[in-house]
Design an enzyme around this catalytic site. Structure first.
Site, PDB file in Angstrom:
ATOM      1  N   CYS A 286      63.304   7.116  39.409  1.00  0.00           N
ATOM      2  CA  CYS A 286      64.085   7.768  39.791  1.00  0.00           C
ATOM      3  C   CYS A 286      64.746   9.048  38.337  1.00  0.00           C
ATOM      4  O   CYS A 286      64.135   8.984  37.258  1.00  0.00           O
ATOM      5  CB  CYS A 286      65.996   6.473  39.601  1.00  0.00           C
ATOM      6  SG  CYS A 286      67.171   7.375  39.301  1.00  0.00           S
TER       7      CYS A 286
ATOM      8  N   CYS B 197      71.932   7.628  34.439  1.00  0.00           N
ATOM      9  CA  CYS B 197      72.859   6.348  34.654  1.00  0.00           C
ATOM     10  C   CYS B 197      72.847   5.208  33.659  1.00  0.00           C
ATOM     11  O   CYS B 197      73.795   4.703  33.602  1.00  0.00           O
ATOM     12  CB  CYS B 197      72.297   6.254  36.141  1.00  0.00           C
ATOM     13  SG  CYS B 197      72.112   4.414  36.630  1.00  0.00           S
TER      14      CYS B 197
ATOM     15  N   CYS C 214      68.598   1.539  34.565  1.00  0.00           N
ATOM     16  CA  CYS C 214      67.724   0.940  34.448  1.00  0.00           C
ATOM     17  C   CYS C 214      66.888   1.057  32.650  1.00  0.00           C
ATOM     18  O   CYS C 214      66.693   3.155  32.906  1.00  0.00           O
ATOM     19  CB  CYS C 214      66.765   1.741  35.324  1.00  0.00           C
ATOM     20  SG  CYS C 214      66.946   1.127  36.947  1.00  0.00           S
TER      21      CYS C 214
ATOM     22  N   CYS D   6      69.688   4.485  45.211  1.00  0.00           N
ATOM     23  CA  CYS D   6      69.176   4.104  44.058  1.00  0.00           C
ATOM     24  C   CYS D   6      67.888   3.766  44.171  1.00  0.00           C
ATOM     25  O   CYS D   6      67.272   2.665  44.675  1.00  0.00           O
ATOM     26  CB  CYS D   6      70.022   3.233  43.696  1.00  0.00           C
ATOM     27  SG  CYS D   6      69.745   1.950  41.882  1.00  0.00           S
TER      28      CYS D   6
ATOM     29  N   GLU E  63      82.593 -25.636  40.272  1.00  0.00           N
ATOM     30  CA  GLU E  63      82.137 -24.425  40.541  1.00  0.00           C
ATOM     31  C   GLU E  63      83.623 -24.042  39.929  1.00  0.00           C
ATOM     32  O   GLU E  63      85.244 -24.424  40.942  1.00  0.00           O
ATOM     33  CB  GLU E  63      81.953 -23.813  41.201  1.00  0.00           C
ATOM     34  CG  GLU E  63      82.041 -22.053  41.435  1.00  0.00           C
ATOM     35  CD  GLU E  63      81.646 -21.416  40.429  1.00  0.00           C
ATOM     36  OE1 GLU E  63      82.252 -20.807  39.578  1.00  0.00           O
ATOM     37  OE2 GLU E  63      80.408 -21.645  40.359  1.00  0.00           O
TER      38      GLU E  63
ATOM     39  N   ASP F 270      73.769 -23.230  34.603  1.00  0.00           N
ATOM     40  CA  ASP F 270      73.248 -22.243  35.234  1.00  0.00           C
ATOM     41  C   ASP F 270      75.021 -21.384  34.535  1.00  0.00           C
ATOM     42  O   ASP F 270      75.136 -21.150  35.442  1.00  0.00           O
ATOM     43  CB  ASP F 270      73.028 -21.656  35.927  1.00  0.00           C
ATOM     44  CG  ASP F 270      72.478 -20.367  36.496  1.00  0.00           C
ATOM     45  OD1 ASP F 270      72.568 -19.851  35.451  1.00  0.00           O
ATOM     46  OD2 ASP F 270      72.673 -20.176  37.585  1.00  0.00           O
TER      47      ASP F 270
ATOM     48  N   CYS G 113      71.331 -16.897  32.313  1.00  0.00           N
ATOM     49  CA  CYS G 113      71.229 -14.919  32.100  1.00  0.00           C
ATOM     50  C   CYS G 113      71.296 -14.256  30.408  1.00  0.00           C
ATOM     51  O   CYS G 113      71.916 -13.391  30.430  1.00  0.00           O
ATOM     52  CB  CYS G 113      72.414 -14.576  32.726  1.00  0.00           C
ATOM     53  SG  CYS G 113      74.657 -14.650  32.305  1.00  0.00           S
TER      54      CYS G 113
END
Length: 456
Positions: A73, A79, A82, A161, A334, A383, A410
């Site tokens: 890109c 940006c 990435c 993108c 949740e 999670d 994460c």
């Protein structure tokens, strides 16, 4: 030697920080340089100087690293989405493995970590099934959409993108053309005026269904029928909605959804499980890797049909329903009511009756159900968001004493903190597997199996 702002330094990049920045030293002074790659020799300008370290802007690559590649890109540096596009993919996997391992060692205090090989991606680009594009005007007054430059709210115009699907450009071209034709103003953050804030696009990777949601600073967009007609020319168009957000805030989505055309959701699959996904649903953005991630979680859970499982932070039931294929019974928790409604619908959609879902904070629901109703778990799956698990939740998990805990993370820093807590109270680190969900970025998912220490 003392370094100051605007000084130019020559550096050999010897290491990589957790955010992907290159790290080099000049006379013992450590400099962090965004966009530099391990093995590069670079010139950098100091933009912030502390006593023993500073931050530099990459000015020139004097000698490129053997690991440096040409970014796909052209906007990769501007940006900032990435961070690793200039790094070869095999070295991206090394970086992510070391990131997880480093956090477990430094924060968790673990040694001899039982790490399995990282699960890499087969398709490195065009893997994201969701994108949110801000809309505004550039300095010349032209309506633009794309992504915010790193740490700013300046839009870099880019409708195509490299990580997104081809349908994104088709949708954006038609929305912007509609705005230009009918004089519709984009939202202006500074004044709070203007109508169109964002365009949210979701794509069913396996079903090829397309969703468009326009986030508006108002209740409707002029000439709706004409816009719908244009968007419906795109193959796979399934859902066109308006999301109303009149608040002066950085939160993208409001709470009110209005259907313009089609249905309020699209459907997609992970493995054998189908999911209905609405504009507000949390759903993993890389379906191919999510299937690998959940398969690893299911492998670690080691279910044989007799187990009761709790799935905490369950979202729309993505992991819960995966587990329900092999478990006796699965309970999901949740905090978002709409997500739980989605989870119940998804259970029906897949004919899975061995599930139950609770609305509320996992930190409140699990202690309540355990202490008041005496529920138990053979296996607990968590999670959580980036901040990890609350201590009251971890305490309850210890009290419930499940045979296995599967932690899907994460954020490897909060993962390490929580694993330390659990492993100081009767559990041992049995297996660790990093999964690359987001190629070209510094993000890495991790699946961990904790087993009860024998005799506990």
């Amino acid at each position: 030697m003392e370094f100051r702002k605007n000084d130019l330094v020559t550096l050999e990049i010897e290491d990589c920080g957790i955010d992907g920045e290159g790290i080099g030293k000049a006379d013992g002074f450590t400099v962090f340089v965004k966009d530099a790659v391990i093995g590069d020799t670079v010139t950098a300008k100091i933009i912030k100087a502390k006593k023993n370290y500073g931050y530099g802007r990459l000015m020139e690559v004097l000698k490129p690293s053997p690991y440096r590649v040409e970014p796909k890109c052209e906007f990769a540096r501007q940006c900032g989405g990435c961070q690793l596009q200039a790094l070869s993919y095999d070295q991206q996997l090394v970086f992510k493995t070391n990131k997880v391992k480093g956090h477990l060692e430094r924060i968790g205090g673990f040694t001899d970590i039982p790490m399995e090989p990282i699960i890499g991606m087969d398709e490195l680009f065009h893997y994201r099934n969701k994108a949110q594009f801000p809309v505004g005007r550039n300095k010349e007054g032209k309506i633009v959409t794309g992504f915010y430059a790193g740490r700013t709210h300046n839009i870099i115009e880019n409708r195509d993108c490299a990580l997104g699907v081809a349908e994104n450009k088709e949708v954006l071209d038609r929305v912007i053309a509609h705005m230009e034709k009918y004089g519709i103003e984009p939202y202006n953050e500074a004044t709070g005026k203007g109508l169109v804030r964002h365009v949210l696009i979701r794509y069913g990777y396996f079903t090829k269904e397309v969703m468009v949601c326009l986030i508006l600073n108002g209740n409707k967009i002029p000439k709706e029928e004409q816009l719908v007609k244009s968007l419906c020319e795109i193959p796979g168009m399934t859902s066109i909605t308006i999301n109303v957000n009149k608040k002066r805030s950085n939160v993208i989505l409001g709470e009110e959804i209005r259907l313009l055309w089609g249905q309020e959701y699209i459907t997609d699959r992970i493995g054998d499980i189908s999911y209905q996904i609405s504009p507000l649903s949390f759903y993993q953005v890389n379906p191919m890797q999510t299937q690998k991630l959940y398969a690893k979680a299911l492998e670690y859970a080691d279910l044989h049909g007799q187990e009761t499982v709790w799935d905490l932070y369950c979202g729309i039931g993505t992991i819960s329903l995966f587990l329900a294929q092999k478990a006796k019974f699965v309970r999901g928790v949740e905090i978002v009511p709409a997500a739980i409604e989605n989870a119940k619908e998804n259970a029906k959609l897949n004919g899975l009756e061995n599930t139950e879902f609770f609305v509320g904070k996992a930190e409140e629901v699990l202690p309540r159900e355990y202490k008041k109703n005496g529920v138990y778990a053979d296996v607990i799956v968590v999670d959580p968001p980036r901040k990890g698990c609350g201590e009251t939740l971890l305490e309850t998990m210890i009290e419930m004493n499940p045979e296995r805990i599967v932690y899907v993370s994460c954020d490897s820093a909060t993962l390490a903190r929580d694993l330390k807590y659990l492993c100081e109270r009767g559990y041992e680190l049995h297996k660790v597997c990093a999964v690359d969900q987001f190629g070209m970025t510094v993000h890495v998912e991790t699946v961990v199996l904790l087993s009860k220490v024998q005799g506990e």
